[in-house]
Design a protein around this motif. Sequence first.
Motif, PDB file in Angstrom:
ATOM      1  N   GLY A  17      36.384  63.966  98.268  1.00 24.17           N
ATOM      2  CA  GLY A  17      35.627  63.272  99.300  1.00 24.17           C
ATOM      3  C   GLY A  17      35.321  61.832  98.952  1.00 24.17           C
ATOM      4  N   THR A  18      35.051  61.559  97.677  1.00 25.41           N
ATOM      5  CA  THR A  18      34.702  60.196  97.263  1.00 25.41           C
ATOM      6  C   THR A  18      35.845  59.208  97.493  1.00 25.41           C
ATOM      7  N   PRO A  19      37.078  59.495  97.025  1.00 25.91           N
ATOM      8  CA  PRO A  19      38.166  58.544  97.307  1.00 25.91           C
ATOM      9  C   PRO A  19      38.533  58.463  98.785  1.00 25.91           C
ATOM     10  N   VAL A  20      38.364  59.566  99.526  1.00 30.27           N
ATOM     11  CA  VAL A  20      38.611  59.506 100.966  1.00 30.27           C
ATOM     12  C   VAL A  20      37.587  58.595 101.631  1.00 30.27           C
ATOM     13  N   LEU A  21      36.317  58.743 101.252  1.00 27.67           N
ATOM     14  CA  LEU A  21      35.281  57.863 101.787  1.00 27.67           C
ATOM     15  C   LEU A  21      35.573  56.413 101.443  1.00 27.67           C
ATOM     16  N   VAL A  32      32.039  54.740 109.827  1.00 27.30           N
ATOM     17  CA  VAL A  32      32.057  55.969 109.026  1.00 27.30           C
ATOM     18  C   VAL A  32      30.674  56.603 108.972  1.00 27.30           C
ATOM     19  N   THR A  33      30.644  57.889 109.263  1.00 26.49           N
ATOM     20  CA  THR A  33      29.425  58.689 109.162  1.00 26.49           C
ATOM     21  C   THR A  33      29.648  59.799 108.155  1.00 26.49           C
ATOM     22  N   VAL A  34      28.688  60.019 107.293  1.00 26.15           N
ATOM     23  CA  VAL A  34      28.744  61.118 106.324  1.00 26.15           C
ATOM     24  C   VAL A  34      27.759  62.197 106.754  1.00 26.15           C
ATOM     25  N   LEU A  35      28.241  63.432 106.797  1.00 28.62           N
ATOM     26  CA  LEU A  35      27.361  64.576 107.016  1.00 28.62           C
ATOM     27  C   LEU A  35      27.025  65.176 105.668  1.00 28.62           C
ATOM     28  N   THR A  43      24.079  59.755  97.236  1.00 26.90           N
ATOM     29  CA  THR A  43      23.868  58.470  97.892  1.00 26.90           C
ATOM     30  C   THR A  43      25.224  57.876  98.281  1.00 26.90           C
ATOM     31  N   PHE A  44      25.216  57.012  99.296  1.00 27.89           N
ATOM     32  CA  PHE A  44      26.453  56.477  99.841  1.00 27.89           C
ATOM     33  C   PHE A  44      26.295  54.984 100.134  1.00 27.89           C
ATOM     34  N   PRO A  45      27.415  54.275 100.343  1.00 23.15           N
ATOM     35  CA  PRO A  45      27.347  52.832 100.618  1.00 23.15           C
ATOM     36  C   PRO A  45      26.464  52.522 101.823  1.00 23.15           C
ATOM     37  N   ALA A  46      25.874  51.358 101.804  1.00 23.72           N
ATOM     38  CA  ALA A  46      24.944  50.965 102.866  1.00 23.72           C
ATOM     39  C   ALA A  46      25.625  50.893 104.228  1.00 23.72           C
ATOM     40  N   SER A  47      26.939  50.666 104.234  1.00 25.51           N
ATOM     41  CA  SER A  47      27.662  50.549 105.509  1.00 25.51           C
ATOM     42  C   SER A  47      27.893  51.890 106.184  1.00 25.51           C
TER      43      SER A  47
END
Length: 316
Positions: A17-21, A32-35, A43-47
């Motif tokens: 999932g990390t490289p796909v994101l 991009v939305t993360v569920l 935690t995920f990028p601010a964008s």
Amino acid sequence: MGAIKNVALVGASGSLGTPVLNALVKSGSFNVTVLKRPSSTATFPASVDVRTADLSSKDSVVAALKGQDAVVSTVGIEALPAQDILVEAAVAAGVKRFLPSDFGSNISIPKTAALPIFKSKVAIHEKLREASAATPTFTYTLVCSGAFLDWGLEHNFLLNWEETKPKLFDGGKNIFSATSLDSIGQAVVGVLSHPDETKNRFVQIKDIDISQSQLLDIAKKVDPAKEWHDPIHIDTADLERSSNESLAKGQISMPVMVGYIFRAIFGPAEYGSHFQTTDNELLGLGGKDEADVEAILRKLMLGRSSVEAQGEKWLT
């Protein structure tokens, strides 16, 4: 179908999932939305728009998927059954494209599809076909990447280079296709950028065709001072037989499941692990060569302490 702009990713903090994101974000082509699960602390990028959803609740997932054009699932093997609700919710939310968590062996090959490890994936494929037939605006793409190249080497899965006598399956001579995690991420971007060309079908990708014997030769080149001994030879037919016997006794464990995966990757040609055609050009993938594999192994073999690898011994 129309262009895909809003993409929801499930399993975004995992190994795949990390490289796909990263690829989705870097492309700049999608919102991009993360569920994530309510219990997740990732935690995920601010964008990235982060939405919490209970994957066991269709209503919760439908609410989280409102406004999304596509859903990409990269959930791990233990969460594959949860994709049933994910598909149902995607249809209800008006999602146009669904990519299930495949990204491995091509289970359009009957011999491979029959292996028990792929039962959940076969079931979700059928569910996707039925959903698309009932709701034509809902479509899917099934991405076959072969073995995970960098992950498989890092975790001693494709070759246990930490051993002086590594295991070779079926003589180590069978060629199989493999793809790095970053390339899989790029392929996802490619699929979503070409929705019409990738609609309702399998796509095949690969970085390289290689064998365990070739991997061993590269490992020996990287570390010639190591005291290498004759490898241990294992028949994948024996592995499958042993896994079947264990499964019949109700023994469901990682070693049992791994036996089936080794059969699918390293077994004879009828398991289809050596991809004869690919969608690399359509999806913008360039591939790799043995020098790239050597660079991966060099970084692993000469740059990592044995302590970091202790948790991977179950693969031996």
